[in-house]
Design a protein around this motif. Sequence first.
Motif, PDB file in Angstrom:
ATOM      1  N   ARG A 299       0.837  -1.197   0.000  1.00  0.00           N
ATOM      2  CA  ARG A 299       0.000   0.000   0.000  1.00  0.00           C
ATOM      3  C   ARG A 299       0.868   1.241   0.000  1.00  0.00           C
ATOM      4  N   SER A 300       0.510   2.169  -0.870  1.00  0.00           N
ATOM      5  CA  SER A 300       1.239   3.432  -0.902  1.00  0.00           C
ATOM      6  C   SER A 300       0.978   4.209   0.377  1.00  0.00           C
ATOM      7  N   PRO A 301       2.004   4.823   0.959  1.00  0.00           N
ATOM      8  CA  PRO A 301       1.773   5.617   2.148  1.00  0.00           C
ATOM      9  C   PRO A 301       0.866   6.801   1.835  1.00  0.00           C
ATOM     10  N   SER A 302      -0.002   7.121   2.798  1.00  0.00           N
ATOM     11  CA  SER A 302      -0.923   8.233   2.581  1.00  0.00           C
ATOM     12  C   SER A 302      -0.149   9.544   2.425  1.00  0.00           C
ATOM     13  N   VAL A 303      -0.578  10.314   1.470  1.00  0.00           N
ATOM     14  CA  VAL A 303       0.054  11.603   1.232  1.00  0.00           C
ATOM     15  C   VAL A 303      -0.673  12.653   2.073  1.00  0.00           C
ATOM     16  N   VAL A 304       0.078  13.298   2.948  1.00  0.00           N
ATOM     17  CA  VAL A 304      -0.507  14.322   3.801  1.00  0.00           C
ATOM     18  C   VAL A 304      -0.294  15.673   3.125  1.00  0.00           C
ATOM     19  N   PRO A 305      -1.381  16.379   2.792  1.00  0.00           N
ATOM     20  CA  PRO A 305      -1.228  17.666   2.100  1.00  0.00           C
ATOM     21  C   PRO A 305      -0.516  18.688   2.986  1.00  0.00           C
TER      22      PRO A 305
END
Length: 307
Positions: A299-305
Motif C-alpha cells: 500500500r502506498s503511504p498516505s500523502v498528507v497535504p
Amino acid sequence: MTSQKTQNLKIAVVGDVHDQWEVEDGIALKHLGVDLVLFVGDFGNESVEVVRAIASLAIPKAVVMGNHDAWYTATEWGRKKCPYDRTKEDWVQAQLDLLGSTQVGYGKLDFPDWNLTVVGGRPFSWGGPEWKFADICRERYGVNSLEESAEKIFQAVKSAACDNIIFVGHNGPSGLGDRPEDPCGKDWHPIGGDFGDPDLAEAISLCLTTGKTIPLVTFGHMHRTLRHTKQVMRKAVFKSPEGIIYLNAATVPRIVEKQGVKLRNFSLVTLAENVVTQASLVWVGEDFQIVSQEIFYQRSPSVVPTL
C-alpha cells in the motif's frame, strides 16, 4: 479498550497443500509470528491425516475445502477410483468433523478481538461459470444452483458479528480477468476465459451493499505456474476499484528442496486498521527464517497535504 490485535494483524494464507504438510510447517508459522492462518483447501485426495494435523494447529485458523478434498466422493469417475468402502467410511465427513467450526465453507467464523469475520465460499469448488461437479453441495448443504449458492454465502455475511469481512474460497470469484495469467484465468485449452466462481462474486457484491468492509478475498485452486507456458506466472494479486485485495495463494508445490535444503511457502498479509498494507509470498528455510520474499502488493503511504 481496543486491543493491540485490532490495530495490526498478521495473516498467513496457506495455498493448495496437496499432501505437503509437515510438523515443521506449524513451527514455521509460530516463527513467522502470525495471528491468524487461512487455509484455502486441497489438502490432498480426501487426505484425512493431513487434515488431522492441520486441525491440531494451535493458532487461530479458518479453513475452506477444495475439490481434491472430495476427490472420491463428488464425481462419478472419482467414486469409481475410491480406495475405501464408501458404505462403511466417509472421508469427506471425517475431514469436516476434524475441522469443526474452523471449516467456514458456506459459513463464518467471528474474531471479535479483531472486529473481523471470516466468511467461506462454496466448499469443494472446481471453479468456472457452470454448476458442475456440485452434487455434493445439494447432498450435504441443500444447495442446488449458483444462485442458491450465492445466497447461502451471503446468509453467512448477514450473520457476521463483525464489521470487517475476509472471504476465503477454494477458487476465487469471477470478475478478476479472462486472460490465462489472471488470478482465475483459464490456462488450459482452449486458452483464456474467466474461470472464477460467479456465486462467490455475487456474494461479495451483495456484501458491499451492507456497509461492511472487505479488506481481503483469498483463494487458491488456480496454480501460479501456468499449464500452457513457462514464460509468465499467474498474477497473484488483483486490487478492485473498491480497494479489495484479491490474493491467489496457490504456489504449488508449496514445499521444494533446493541444494538439499527444504523450503516451504506461505502467503503473508498484513492488515493495519483492517486495511491490507502488504501481501507477499515467503519461503522459509530449515532454520525457520525467511530466505526469500516476493512482495505482491504494497500500500502506498498516505500523502498528507502541506498547508
